[in-house]
Design a protein around this motif. Sequence first.
Motif, PDB file in Angstrom:
ATOM      1  N   ARG A   1       0.828  -1.205   0.000  1.00 41.07           N
ATOM      2  CA  ARG A   1       0.000   0.000   0.000  1.00 41.07           C
ATOM      3  C   ARG A   1       0.864   1.257   0.000  1.00 41.07           C
ATOM      4  NH1 ARG A   1      -4.469  -0.385   4.620  1.00 41.07           N
ATOM      5  NH2 ARG A   1      -4.863   1.713   3.822  1.00 41.07           N
ATOM      6  N   LEU A   2       1.948   1.237   0.763  1.00 37.36           N
ATOM      7  CA  LEU A   2       2.845   2.394   0.798  1.00 37.36           C
ATOM      8  C   LEU A   2       3.523   2.614  -0.550  1.00 37.36           C
ATOM      9  CD1 LEU A   2       4.468   1.830   4.325  1.00 37.36           C
ATOM     10  CD2 LEU A   2       2.859   3.647   3.684  1.00 37.36           C
ATOM     11  N   LEU A   3       3.912   1.515  -1.205  1.00 36.67           N
ATOM     12  CA  LEU A   3       4.538   1.619  -2.521  1.00 36.67           C
ATOM     13  C   LEU A   3       3.580   2.229  -3.535  1.00 36.67           C
ATOM     14  CD1 LEU A   3       6.710   0.978  -4.699  1.00 36.67           C
ATOM     15  CD2 LEU A   3       5.682  -1.309  -4.879  1.00 36.67           C
ATOM     16  N   ILE A   4       2.353   1.733  -3.578  1.00 29.07           N
ATOM     17  CA  ILE A   4       1.367   2.214  -4.542  1.00 29.07           C
ATOM     18  C   ILE A   4       1.048   3.687  -4.296  1.00 29.07           C
ATOM     19  CG2 ILE A   4      -0.997   1.925  -5.367  1.00 29.07           C
ATOM     20  CD1 ILE A   4       1.133  -0.252  -6.181  1.00 29.07           C
ATOM     21  N   GLU A   5       0.969   4.086  -3.010  1.00 25.96           N
ATOM     22  CA  GLU A   5       0.726   5.492  -2.678  1.00 25.96           C
ATOM     23  C   GLU A   5       1.922   6.353  -3.095  1.00 25.96           C
ATOM     24  OE1 GLU A   5      -1.640   8.563  -1.503  1.00 25.96           O
ATOM     25  OE2 GLU A   5      -2.204   6.433  -1.485  1.00 25.96           O
ATOM     26  N   ALA A   6       3.133   5.834  -2.875  1.00 27.21           N
ATOM     27  CA  ALA A   6       4.343   6.576  -3.248  1.00 27.21           C
ATOM     28  C   ALA A   6       4.423   6.765  -4.763  1.00 27.21           C
ATOM     29  CB  ALA A   6       5.576   5.834  -2.744  1.00 27.21           C
ATOM     30  N   ILE A   7       4.059   5.738  -5.519  1.00 33.36           N
ATOM     31  CA  ILE A   7       4.055   5.842  -6.981  1.00 33.36           C
ATOM     32  C   ILE A   7       3.085   6.938  -7.422  1.00 33.36           C
ATOM     33  CG2 ILE A   7       3.306   4.655  -9.096  1.00 33.36           C
ATOM     34  CD1 ILE A   7       4.481   2.075  -7.887  1.00 33.36           C
ATOM     35  N   TYR A   8       1.908   6.972  -6.788  1.00 33.66           N
ATOM     36  CA  TYR A   8       0.915   7.992  -7.146  1.00 33.66           C
ATOM     37  C   TYR A   8       1.429   9.396  -6.833  1.00 33.66           C
ATOM     38  CZ  TYR A   8      -3.424  10.659  -7.152  1.00 33.66           C
ATOM     39  OH  TYR A   8      -4.386  11.599  -7.401  1.00 33.66           O
ATOM     40  N   LEU A   9       2.018   9.564  -5.657  1.00 33.14           N
ATOM     41  CA  LEU A   9       2.494  10.885  -5.241  1.00 33.14           C
ATOM     42  C   LEU A   9       3.684  11.362  -6.073  1.00 33.14           C
ATOM     43  CD1 LEU A   9       2.253  10.461  -1.356  1.00 33.14           C
ATOM     44  CD2 LEU A   9       0.765  11.849  -2.815  1.00 33.14           C
ATOM     45  N   GLN A  10       4.568  10.419  -6.434  1.00 28.93           N
ATOM     46  CA  GLN A  10       5.794  10.804  -7.143  1.00 28.93           C
ATOM     47  C   GLN A  10       5.601  10.907  -8.651  1.00 28.93           C
ATOM     48  OE1 GLN A  10       8.414  12.098  -6.191  1.00 28.93           O
ATOM     49  NE2 GLN A  10      10.329  11.148  -6.829  1.00 28.93           N
ATOM     50  N   TYR A  11       4.824   9.972  -9.228  1.00 28.72           N
ATOM     51  CA  TYR A  11       4.739   9.888 -10.687  1.00 28.72           C
ATOM     52  C   TYR A  11       3.324  10.080 -11.249  1.00 28.72           C
ATOM     53  CZ  TYR A  11       9.440   7.949 -10.153  1.00 28.72           C
ATOM     54  OH  TYR A  11      10.774   7.772  -9.831  1.00 28.72           O
ATOM     55  N   SER A  12       2.325  10.204 -10.371  1.00 30.27           N
ATOM     56  CA  SER A  12       0.922  10.414 -10.770  1.00 30.27           C
ATOM     57  C   SER A  12       0.313   9.217 -11.495  1.00 30.27           C
ATOM     58  CB  SER A  12       0.782  11.678 -11.640  1.00 30.27           C
ATOM     59  OG  SER A  12       1.201  12.811 -10.915  1.00 30.27           O
ATOM     60  N   TYR A  13       0.918   8.047 -11.361  1.00 24.31           N
ATOM     61  CA  TYR A  13       0.307   6.811 -11.861  1.00 24.31           C
ATOM     62  C   TYR A  13      -0.518   6.221 -10.718  1.00 24.31           C
ATOM     63  CZ  TYR A  13       3.018   6.619 -16.195  1.00 24.31           C
ATOM     64  OH  TYR A  13       3.543   6.865 -17.443  1.00 24.31           O
ATOM     65  N   ASP A  14      -1.793   5.977 -10.973  1.00 24.41           N
ATOM     66  CA  ASP A  14      -2.707   5.588  -9.900  1.00 24.41           C
ATOM     67  C   ASP A  14      -3.071   4.105 -10.004  1.00 24.41           C
ATOM     68  OD1 ASP A  14      -4.507   5.439  -7.886  1.00 24.41           O
ATOM     69  OD2 ASP A  14      -5.761   7.111  -8.553  1.00 24.41           O
ATOM     70  N   PHE A  15      -2.450   3.286  -9.150  1.00 31.87           N
ATOM     71  CA  PHE A  15      -2.763   1.854  -9.088  1.00 31.87           C
ATOM     72  C   PHE A  15      -3.524   1.514  -7.811  1.00 31.87           C
ATOM     73  CE2 PHE A  15       0.987   2.093 -11.847  1.00 31.87           C
ATOM     74  CZ  PHE A  15       0.588   1.312 -12.916  1.00 31.87           C
ATOM     75  N   ARG A  16      -4.050   2.532  -7.118  1.00 34.19           N
ATOM     76  CA  ARG A  16      -4.652   2.313  -5.806  1.00 34.19           C
ATOM     77  C   ARG A  16      -5.924   1.483  -5.863  1.00 34.19           C
ATOM     78  NH1 ARG A  16      -4.882   8.414  -3.798  1.00 34.19           N
ATOM     79  NH2 ARG A  16      -5.709   8.555  -5.925  1.00 34.19           N
ATOM     80  N   ASP A  17      -6.612   1.480  -6.980  1.00 32.74           N
ATOM     81  CA  ASP A  17      -7.837   0.698  -7.100  1.00 32.74           C
ATOM     82  C   ASP A  17      -7.677  -0.490  -8.047  1.00 32.74           C
ATOM     83  OD1 ASP A  17      -9.608   1.912  -5.301  1.00 32.74           O
ATOM     84  OD2 ASP A  17      -9.886   3.603  -6.652  1.00 32.74           O
ATOM     85  N   TYR A  18      -6.436  -0.925  -8.244  1.00 32.87           N
ATOM     86  CA  TYR A  18      -6.206  -2.162  -8.982  1.00 32.87           C
ATOM     87  C   TYR A  18      -6.423  -3.342  -8.046  1.00 32.87           C
ATOM     88  CZ  TYR A  18      -4.279  -0.105 -13.279  1.00 32.87           C
ATOM     89  OH  TYR A  18      -4.115   0.558 -14.465  1.00 32.87           O
ATOM     90  N   SER A  19      -6.724  -4.486  -8.616  1.00 33.96           N
ATOM     91  CA  SER A  19      -6.940  -5.694  -7.828  1.00 33.96           C
ATOM     92  C   SER A  19      -5.699  -5.997  -6.986  1.00 33.96           C
ATOM     93  CB  SER A  19      -7.233  -6.871  -8.758  1.00 33.96           C
ATOM     94  OG  SER A  19      -7.181  -8.089  -8.063  1.00 33.96           O
ATOM     95  N   GLY A  20      -5.870  -6.097  -5.664  1.00 32.62           N
ATOM     96  CA  GLY A  20      -4.740  -6.266  -4.746  1.00 32.62           C
ATOM     97  C   GLY A  20      -3.939  -7.522  -4.968  1.00 32.62           C
TER      98      GLY A  20
END
Length: 272
Positions: A11-30
Amino acid sequence: MSDRTQDIELRLLIEAIYLQYSYDFRDYSGSSLKRRIVHAMRQFDCASISELQARIIHDPAAFMQLLQFLTIPVSEMFRDPSYFLALRQEVVPFLRTYPSLKLWVAGCSTGEEVYSLAILLHEEGLLERSIIYATDINPHSLNKAKRGIFPIDNMRLYSENYQRSGGKGSLSDYYTAAYDGALFERFLCANVTFADHSLATDSVFSETQFISCRNVLIYFNKNLQDRAFGLFHESLGHRGFLGLGSKESLDFSAYAGRFEALNRQERVFRKL
């Protein structure tokens, strides 16, 4: 490391990717995302997801490598030939009634479906009056799609798919073989616009008559699937068509009542 700890790190990795690169994987299948990240850890020689996070946050090139694992750039020409046959027989007659056409291939990956659709439209006399939007979040995949060069070793399977999809000639009519690649004719993508677009964060950009989004939604959770269906419904003009992958469905989505099945077996729907 416990599963709970690994899930927290994910979860921290996916949030970091969103914050740093604006790629949003937060609602992808876990579960699917976790499998891909664990596989990427081995390739990056990282002992933990946290170590992988530290690597990619400070190194954009490393993130682009990771993106290849997260987006699964795998495709095939005329994949599920019966789907393309259904398009020829059941959708094309309606598309012929439009003076001009706009079509959207959402999640186009490396372009195999785009060229398949372009060939189908060409054979049905519709390509010249069509604009195709081919979108994906992976810039490497989009660049491959623009080049239109696919492994020559794949042509036997692609040719079989083409014939089974109702092809009216030979697939070899559309490409030139050189070295280990098959270069597809440039006229096929003359009216194709390749563009970066995220179903997770971006909005609708054009009114369309047909949308094909196949084998993408299976990697989304229900909230993100509903967001994508909302974009498709908004983009499609009156009585427009939507094609999904063989394991995808509008059933039980927030938009189930806003489409009707034109061919349920082949996952072809029409906007109500």
